[in-house]
Design an enzyme around this catalytic site. Structure first.
Site, PDB file in Angstrom:
ATOM      1  N   ASN A   9      -2.240 -18.788 -17.767  1.00  0.00           N
ATOM      2  CA  ASN A   9      -1.703 -20.142 -17.591  1.00  0.00           C
ATOM      3  C   ASN A   9      -2.633 -21.071 -18.361  1.00  0.00           C
ATOM      4  OD1 ASN A   9      -0.894 -22.653 -16.741  1.00  0.00           O
ATOM      5  ND2 ASN A   9      -1.597 -22.399 -14.623  1.00  0.00           N
ATOM      6  N   TRP A  10      -2.163 -21.494 -19.527  1.00  0.00           N
ATOM      7  CA  TRP A  10      -3.031 -22.316 -20.381  1.00  0.00           C
ATOM      8  C   TRP A  10      -3.222 -23.728 -19.841  1.00  0.00           C
ATOM      9  CZ3 TRP A  10      -1.377 -21.370 -26.219  1.00  0.00           C
ATOM     10  CH2 TRP A  10      -1.673 -20.041 -26.560  1.00  0.00           C
ATOM     11  N   LYS A  11      -2.375 -24.121 -18.905  1.00  0.00           N
ATOM     12  CA  LYS A  11      -2.392 -25.513 -18.411  1.00  0.00           C
ATOM     13  C   LYS A  11      -2.267 -26.459 -19.608  1.00  0.00           C
ATOM     14  CE  LYS A  11      -4.820 -23.869 -14.413  1.00  0.00           C
ATOM     15  NZ  LYS A  11      -5.588 -24.179 -13.212  1.00  0.00           N
ATOM     16  N   HIS A  97       3.406 -24.462  -9.364  1.00  0.00           N
ATOM     17  CA  HIS A  97       1.948 -24.319  -9.419  1.00  0.00           C
ATOM     18  C   HIS A  97       1.316 -25.415  -8.557  1.00  0.00           C
ATOM     19  CE1 HIS A  97      -2.140 -24.536 -10.919  1.00  0.00           C
ATOM     20  NE2 HIS A  97      -1.980 -23.282 -11.316  1.00  0.00           N
ATOM     21  N   GLU A  99      -0.950 -27.428  -9.003  1.00  0.00           N
ATOM     22  CA  GLU A  99      -1.183 -28.718  -9.685  1.00  0.00           C
ATOM     23  C   GLU A  99       0.109 -29.526  -9.778  1.00  0.00           C
ATOM     24  OE1 GLU A  99      -3.182 -26.988 -13.066  1.00  0.00           O
ATOM     25  OE2 GLU A  99      -4.810 -26.413 -11.723  1.00  0.00           O
ATOM     26  N   GLU A 169      -2.074 -18.213  -4.944  1.00  0.00           N
ATOM     27  CA  GLU A 169      -3.205 -18.914  -5.539  1.00  0.00           C
ATOM     28  C   GLU A 169      -3.801 -19.868  -4.513  1.00  0.00           C
ATOM     29  OE1 GLU A 169      -2.941 -19.130 -10.110  1.00  0.00           O
ATOM     30  OE2 GLU A 169      -1.698 -20.710  -9.312  1.00  0.00           O
ATOM     31  N   GLY A 175      -9.944 -22.881 -10.450  1.00  0.00           N
ATOM     32  CA  GLY A 175     -10.829 -23.648 -11.312  1.00  0.00           C
ATOM     33  C   GLY A 175     -12.163 -23.991 -10.680  1.00  0.00           C
ATOM     34  N   SER A 214      -9.744 -18.383 -10.185  1.00  0.00           N
ATOM     35  CA  SER A 214     -11.040 -17.942 -10.709  1.00  0.00           C
ATOM     36  C   SER A 214     -11.118 -16.431 -10.931  1.00  0.00           C
ATOM     37  CB  SER A 214     -12.174 -18.424  -9.804  1.00  0.00           C
ATOM     38  OG  SER A 214     -12.177 -19.845  -9.738  1.00  0.00           O
ATOM     39  N   GLY A 235      -6.169 -18.854 -15.234  1.00  0.00           N
ATOM     40  CA  GLY A 235      -6.319 -20.158 -15.868  1.00  0.00           C
ATOM     41  C   GLY A 235      -7.430 -20.135 -16.898  1.00  0.00           C
ATOM     42  N   GLY A 236      -8.599 -20.596 -16.501  1.00  0.00           N
ATOM     43  CA  GLY A 236      -9.728 -20.741 -17.417  1.00  0.00           C
ATOM     44  C   GLY A 236     -10.005 -19.519 -18.282  1.00  0.00           C
TER      45      GLY A 236
HETATM   46  P1  PGA Z   1      -8.223 -20.515 -12.720  1.00  0.00           P
HETATM   47  O1  PGA Z   1      -6.711 -21.066 -12.589  1.00  0.00           O
HETATM   48  O2  PGA Z   1      -8.122 -19.080 -13.145  1.00  0.00           O
HETATM   49  O3  PGA Z   1      -8.844 -21.389 -13.771  1.00  0.00           O
HETATM   50  O4  PGA Z   1      -8.845 -20.655 -11.386  1.00  0.00           O
HETATM   51  C1  PGA Z   1      -5.683 -20.268 -12.080  1.00  0.00           C
HETATM   52  C2  PGA Z   1      -4.400 -21.054 -12.047  1.00  0.00           C
HETATM   53  O5  PGA Z   1      -4.432 -22.251 -11.760  1.00  0.00           O
HETATM   54  O6  PGA Z   1      -3.302 -20.505 -12.297  1.00  0.00           O
END
Ligand code: PGA
Length: 251
Positions: A9-11, A97, A99, A169, A175, A214, A235-236
């Site tokens: 997930n590149w966000k 998601h 967010e 999640e 994050g 994470s 994500g990251g």
């Molecule tokens: P993260 O994000 O791996 O940076 O914790 C995961 C996500 O939000 O899908």
């Protein structure tokens, strides 16, 4: 036996040059590894879907969006329709998601409608659920994730359940560098699968439930070794080819 699935997930990250370097690094790493051990995809900002289609077609990496509209078309400025994701050969789309839930007030009912719109267009919705730290500390994790999932189960026909991916999640792990322990994650995944079983026992055994929060090459192996963890939503660590590949290799 469920196949493992790793989705990046590149966000809201990336630019054409950096994307190209990242995608070619991932594809080269997968090619060097022979047959991929896991299914793999990236969910990218909508403007980069065309780039993914151009650079990933014919590779082992699928792609998709991070959100979609419940509407088919019309006066909805800024929104992206399922058919537009399909126009660029997307396979997946994230729905709900945390967010989106937090910053755009997406309710579980809206997320459920988004998942339905994705299914109707032939996309695989990745329905995201997860509790906040406050909710976990208050002991309400199960009721929170159950409610989030139930809204989707209320509208998705039982026969369509096989076409859905779930992602657990925990918001406190996204994050933050704080990963859920394999046991915490497994318990939540097992709980979610039991809810799926109530809707459609045969389909529930085949639904991929991804862990997100994470996940890194260092912790991926132990997490993915859990019986109900079928991969990761990353994500990251999906923004660096070596880390993303490290997670896929951990499968
Ligand atoms: P993260 O994000 O791996 O940076 O914790 C995961 C996500 O939000 O899908």
């Amino acid at each position: 036996m469920r196949r493992k699935l790793v989705i990046g997930n590149w966000k809201m990250n990336g630019n054409r040059a950096a994307n190209s370097a990242l995608l070619s690094g991932v594809v080269a790493g997968l090619n060097a590894d022979g047959a991929a051990r896991a299914d793999c995809a990236v969910c990218v900002p909508a403007p980069y879907l065309a780039q993914c289609q151009a650079e990933l077609q014919g590779t082992a990496v699928a792609w998709g969006g991070q959100d979609l509209s419940v509407h088919a078309s019309g006066a909805y400025t800024g929104e992206v329709a399922a058919s537009m994701l399909v126009d660029f050969a997307s396979r997946y789309v994230l729905c709900g998601h945390s967010e989106r839930r937090a910053y755009h007030n997406e309710s579980s009912e809206l997320v459920a409608q988004k998942a339905l719109a994705a299914l109707a267009a032939g996309l695989t919705p990745v329905i995201c659920v997860g509790e906040t730290l406050e909710q976990r500390e208050a002991g309400t994790t199960e009721s929170v994730i159950c409610g989030q999932l139930q809204a989707a189960l209320d509208v998705i026909p039982a026969a369509e359940l096989t076409k859905v991916v779930l992602a657990y999640e925990p918001v406190w792990a996204i994050g933050t560098g704080k990963t859920a322990t394999p046991q915490i994650a497994q318990d939540a995944h097992r709980f979610l699968r039991a809810r799926l079983e109530q809707k459609n026992p045969e389909a529930a055994a085949g639904v991929q439930i991804l862990y997100g929060g994470s996940m890194k090459p260092e912790n991926a192996k132990e997490l993915m070794a859990q019986p109900d963890i079928d991969g990761g939503l990353i994500g990251g660590a999906a923004l660096k080819a070596a880390d993303f590949l490290g997670i896929i290799h951990a499968v």
